[in-house]
Scaffold this motif. Sequence first.
Motif, PDB file in Angstrom:
ATOM      1  N   ASP A   1      -0.707  -1.671  -2.662  1.00  0.00           N
ATOM      2  CA  ASP A   1      -1.889  -0.974  -3.174  1.00  0.00           C
ATOM      3  C   ASP A   1      -1.460  -0.145  -4.380  1.00  0.00           C
ATOM      4  OD1 ASP A   1      -4.102   0.620  -3.703  1.00  0.00           O
ATOM      5  OD2 ASP A   1      -4.521   1.054  -1.591  1.00  0.00           O
ATOM      6  N   TYR A   2      -1.823  -0.611  -5.578  1.00  0.00           N
ATOM      7  CA  TYR A   2      -1.343   0.071  -6.779  1.00  0.00           C
ATOM      8  C   TYR A   2      -1.903   1.484  -6.917  1.00  0.00           C
ATOM      9  CZ  TYR A   2      -5.810  -1.016  -9.103  1.00  0.00           C
ATOM     10  OH  TYR A   2      -7.136  -1.093  -9.443  1.00  0.00           O
ATOM     11  N   ARG A   3      -2.964   1.791  -6.193  1.00  0.00           N
ATOM     12  CA  ARG A   3      -3.522   3.138  -6.255  1.00  0.00           C
ATOM     13  C   ARG A   3      -2.691   4.141  -5.456  1.00  0.00           C
ATOM     14  NH1 ARG A   3      -9.802   1.416  -4.949  1.00  0.00           N
ATOM     15  NH2 ARG A   3     -10.256   0.432  -6.973  1.00  0.00           N
ATOM     16  N   GLU A   4      -1.993   3.654  -4.444  1.00  0.00           N
ATOM     17  CA  GLU A   4      -1.271   4.537  -3.533  1.00  0.00           C
ATOM     18  C   GLU A   4       0.234   4.324  -3.531  1.00  0.00           C
ATOM     19  OE1 GLU A   4      -2.857   6.855  -1.946  1.00  0.00           O
ATOM     20  OE2 GLU A   4      -4.918   6.201  -2.371  1.00  0.00           O
ATOM     21  N   GLN A   5       0.700   3.188  -4.034  1.00  0.00           N
ATOM     22  CA  GLN A   5       2.113   2.821  -3.913  1.00  0.00           C
ATOM     23  C   GLN A   5       2.695   2.444  -5.274  1.00  0.00           C
ATOM     24  OE1 GLN A   5       0.990  -0.274  -0.972  1.00  0.00           O
ATOM     25  NE2 GLN A   5       2.576   0.603   0.350  1.00  0.00           N
ATOM     26  N   ASP A   6       4.009   2.642  -5.412  1.00  0.00           N
ATOM     27  CA  ASP A   6       4.730   2.202  -6.600  1.00  0.00           C
ATOM     28  C   ASP A   6       5.191   0.769  -6.377  1.00  0.00           C
ATOM     29  OD1 ASP A   6       6.262   2.698  -9.192  1.00  0.00           O
ATOM     30  OD2 ASP A   6       7.860   2.093  -7.799  1.00  0.00           O
TER      31      ASP A   6
ATOM     32  N   VAL B   1       7.271 -14.447  -6.381  1.00  0.00           N
ATOM     33  CA  VAL B   1       6.419 -14.161  -7.528  1.00  0.00           C
ATOM     34  C   VAL B   1       5.598 -12.922  -7.228  1.00  0.00           C
ATOM     35  CG1 VAL B   1       4.624 -15.746  -6.699  1.00  0.00           C
ATOM     36  CG2 VAL B   1       4.642 -15.063  -9.102  1.00  0.00           C
ATOM     37  N   LEU B   2       5.486 -12.025  -8.211  1.00  0.00           N
ATOM     38  CA  LEU B   2       4.621 -10.856  -8.126  1.00  0.00           C
ATOM     39  C   LEU B   2       3.398 -11.107  -8.995  1.00  0.00           C
ATOM     40  CD1 LEU B   2       3.845  -7.899  -7.483  1.00  0.00           C
ATOM     41  CD2 LEU B   2       5.328  -7.209  -9.399  1.00  0.00           C
ATOM     42  N   VAL B   3       2.224 -11.035  -8.388  1.00  0.00           N
ATOM     43  CA  VAL B   3       0.960 -11.265  -9.095  1.00  0.00           C
ATOM     44  C   VAL B   3       0.220  -9.943  -9.191  1.00  0.00           C
ATOM     45  CG1 VAL B   3      -1.219 -12.522  -9.098  1.00  0.00           C
ATOM     46  CG2 VAL B   3       0.853 -13.614  -8.184  1.00  0.00           C
ATOM     47  N   HIS B   4       0.088  -9.421 -10.391  1.00  0.00           N
ATOM     48  CA  HIS B   4      -0.714  -8.217 -10.583  1.00  0.00           C
ATOM     49  C   HIS B   4      -2.200  -8.592 -10.600  1.00  0.00           C
ATOM     50  CE1 HIS B   4       2.533  -5.438 -11.137  1.00  0.00           C
ATOM     51  NE2 HIS B   4       3.061  -6.135 -12.137  1.00  0.00           N
ATOM     52  N   GLY B   5      -3.020  -7.785  -9.942  1.00  0.00           N
ATOM     53  CA  GLY B   5      -4.439  -8.117  -9.835  1.00  0.00           C
ATOM     54  C   GLY B   5      -4.658  -9.297  -8.925  1.00  0.00           C
ATOM     55  N   GLY B   6      -4.077  -9.226  -7.733  1.00  0.00           N
ATOM     56  CA  GLY B   6      -4.129 -10.374  -6.824  1.00  0.00           C
ATOM     57  C   GLY B   6      -5.516 -10.770  -6.375  1.00  0.00           C
ATOM     58  N   SER B   7      -6.487  -9.856  -6.440  1.00  0.00           N
ATOM     59  CA  SER B   7      -7.844 -10.175  -5.988  1.00  0.00           C
ATOM     60  C   SER B   7      -8.732 -10.711  -7.106  1.00  0.00           C
ATOM     61  CB  SER B   7      -8.492  -8.944  -5.359  1.00  0.00           C
ATOM     62  OG  SER B   7      -8.633  -7.904  -6.317  1.00  0.00           O
TER      63      SER B   7
ATOM     64  N   VAL C   1       4.931 -14.670  -2.034  1.00  0.00           N
ATOM     65  CA  VAL C   1       3.968 -14.084  -2.965  1.00  0.00           C
ATOM     66  C   VAL C   1       3.782 -12.599  -2.675  1.00  0.00           C
ATOM     67  CG1 VAL C   1       1.626 -14.157  -3.881  1.00  0.00           C
ATOM     68  CG2 VAL C   1       2.756 -16.276  -3.155  1.00  0.00           C
ATOM     69  N   ALA C   2       4.037 -11.777  -3.691  1.00  0.00           N
ATOM     70  CA  ALA C   2       3.716 -10.354  -3.650  1.00  0.00           C
ATOM     71  C   ALA C   2       2.529 -10.113  -4.573  1.00  0.00           C
ATOM     72  CB  ALA C   2       4.907  -9.520  -4.107  1.00  0.00           C
ATOM     73  N   VAL C   3       1.645  -9.198  -4.180  1.00  0.00           N
ATOM     74  CA  VAL C   3       0.483  -8.898  -5.011  1.00  0.00           C
ATOM     75  C   VAL C   3       0.282  -7.398  -5.109  1.00  0.00           C
ATOM     76  CG1 VAL C   3      -0.720 -11.037  -4.425  1.00  0.00           C
ATOM     77  CG2 VAL C   3      -1.152  -8.976  -3.081  1.00  0.00           C
ATOM     78  N   THR C   4      -0.311  -6.979  -6.225  1.00  0.00           N
ATOM     79  CA  THR C   4      -0.889  -5.638  -6.320  1.00  0.00           C
ATOM     80  C   THR C   4      -2.403  -5.787  -6.355  1.00  0.00           C
ATOM     81  OG1 THR C   4      -0.877  -5.601  -8.750  1.00  0.00           O
ATOM     82  CG2 THR C   4       1.087  -4.774  -7.626  1.00  0.00           C
ATOM     83  N   ALA C   5      -3.089  -4.857  -5.706  1.00  0.00           N
ATOM     84  CA  ALA C   5      -4.549  -4.818  -5.733  1.00  0.00           C
ATOM     85  C   ALA C   5      -4.976  -3.412  -5.353  1.00  0.00           C
ATOM     86  CB  ALA C   5      -5.159  -5.856  -4.787  1.00  0.00           C
ATOM     87  N   GLY C   6      -6.232  -3.087  -5.632  1.00  0.00           N
ATOM     88  CA  GLY C   6      -6.730  -1.733  -5.411  1.00  0.00           C
ATOM     89  C   GLY C   6      -7.480  -1.594  -4.105  1.00  0.00           C
ATOM     90  N   GLY C   7      -6.796  -1.137  -3.061  1.00  0.00           N
ATOM     91  CA  GLY C   7      -7.458  -0.829  -1.804  1.00  0.00           C
ATOM     92  C   GLY C   7      -7.220  -1.855  -0.710  1.00  0.00           C
ATOM     93  N   PRO C   8      -7.389  -1.430   0.547  1.00  0.00           N
ATOM     94  CA  PRO C   8      -7.082  -2.299   1.693  1.00  0.00           C
ATOM     95  C   PRO C   8      -7.984  -3.520   1.803  1.00  0.00           C
ATOM     96  CG  PRO C   8      -8.080  -0.210   2.403  1.00  0.00           C
ATOM     97  CD  PRO C   8      -7.739  -0.062   0.967  1.00  0.00           C
ATOM     98  N   GLU C   9      -9.252  -3.419   1.397  1.00  0.00           N
ATOM     99  CA  GLU C   9     -10.139  -4.572   1.517  1.00  0.00           C
ATOM    100  C   GLU C   9      -9.693  -5.710   0.606  1.00  0.00           C
ATOM    101  OE1 GLU C   9     -14.203  -3.489   0.980  1.00  0.00           O
ATOM    102  OE2 GLU C   9     -14.230  -2.104   2.686  1.00  0.00           O
ATOM    103  N   LYS C  10      -9.353  -5.391  -0.627  1.00  0.00           N
ATOM    104  CA  LYS C  10      -8.888  -6.433  -1.543  1.00  0.00           C
ATOM    105  C   LYS C  10      -7.541  -6.990  -1.085  1.00  0.00           C
ATOM    106  CE  LYS C  10     -11.342  -5.094  -5.755  1.00  0.00           C
ATOM    107  NZ  LYS C  10     -11.213  -4.755  -7.189  1.00  0.00           N
ATOM    108  N   LEU C  11      -6.665  -6.141  -0.594  1.00  0.00           N
ATOM    109  CA  LEU C  11      -5.374  -6.623  -0.099  1.00  0.00           C
ATOM    110  C   LEU C  11      -5.559  -7.528   1.108  1.00  0.00           C
ATOM    111  CD1 LEU C  11      -3.212  -3.406  -0.526  1.00  0.00           C
ATOM    112  CD2 LEU C  11      -3.004  -5.540  -1.818  1.00  0.00           C
ATOM    113  N   ALA C  12      -6.526  -7.222   1.947  1.00  0.00           N
ATOM    114  CA  ALA C  12      -6.786  -8.074   3.105  1.00  0.00           C
ATOM    115  C   ALA C  12      -7.221  -9.474   2.664  1.00  0.00           C
ATOM    116  CB  ALA C  12      -7.853  -7.447   3.992  1.00  0.00           C
TER     117      ALA C  12
END
Length: 325
Positions: free
Chosen positions: A190-195, A143-149, A167-178
């Motif tokens: 990281d949707y800001r840096e990656q496709d 599952v891909l969850v957009h806005g994982g944080s 589980v795959a997620v997109t989020a903005g920045g390393p802190e939220k991804l952590a």
Amino acid sequence: MHAITIEEPGGPEALVWAEVPDPVAGEGEVLVDVAASAVNRADILQRQGFYDPPPGASRHPGLECSGRIAALGPGVSGWAVGDEVCALLAGGGYAERVAVPAGQLLPVPAGVDLVAAAALPEVACTVWSNVFMVAHLRPGETVLVHGGSSGIGTMAIQLAKAVGATVAVTAGGPEKLARCRELGADILIDYREQDFVTELRAATGGAGADVILDIMGAKYLARNLDALAVNGRLAVIGLQGGVKAELNLGALLSKRAAITATSLRARPLEEKAAIVAAVREHVWPLVAAGRVRPVVHAAFPMREAAEAHRTMESSTHVGKLLLTT
């Protein structure tokens, strides 16, 4: 009682703590003395004048709450005055007291305090109804969850992991991804840096996601279709990226894929009651066992709802923002 009122649509300053008439429990309803409510994106839209409550619902914002039952309306059984509960609402959570259809009540889960329980109803009902009742996520799927944080995202990560999904997620920045990784996310984008299409395909051997939970709508539609696996299911629950986009039906057909779009607030009472019952059956045991937990970023006094809205609009939070009476 006091409640947050919106006399004119506008910015956070439009939220005013004022004295208002007490609600009355109608047939099949209970009155709840509110301990806490939570902030949702829908509340911001309502404040701005873009998302009116459904007919008959409270005009005060707030789509969920926790508290204690103060009174039972006619025809209510199975609940008692003093019970600690949380509830899914069509409105009215930003108040000291709210009337709730009995079918939308949930007991506070074991191991969760009364205030934190306000973070559960809306996200649990949204995720369970879309990812599991509609998109039928199964063990072993991705599952891909957009806005994982986000509040929705943090719940989706935990529930998907609990049933054995990747589980795959997109989020903005390393802190939220952590933080997403701490909750169990396996693939961090990281949707800001990656496709996300490229990263997801690389992480899944080119297969893509079996289920995508999307909050963006039009902006992500074409790329979500690219990211879907064969027989994939795209569940759209938000329109932060717009409402209109072109869709390649040939690509949808070739993948034997499905797209669904749902909202929760305006559903008939019987549909909400069925979702709440499913959450109580399937999600509440996971919460009681500690496998799923509410993720609370901060709590604000309810009279300071404007500051909570500013925090949500800044997108600096992880999980839910609560309002306490």
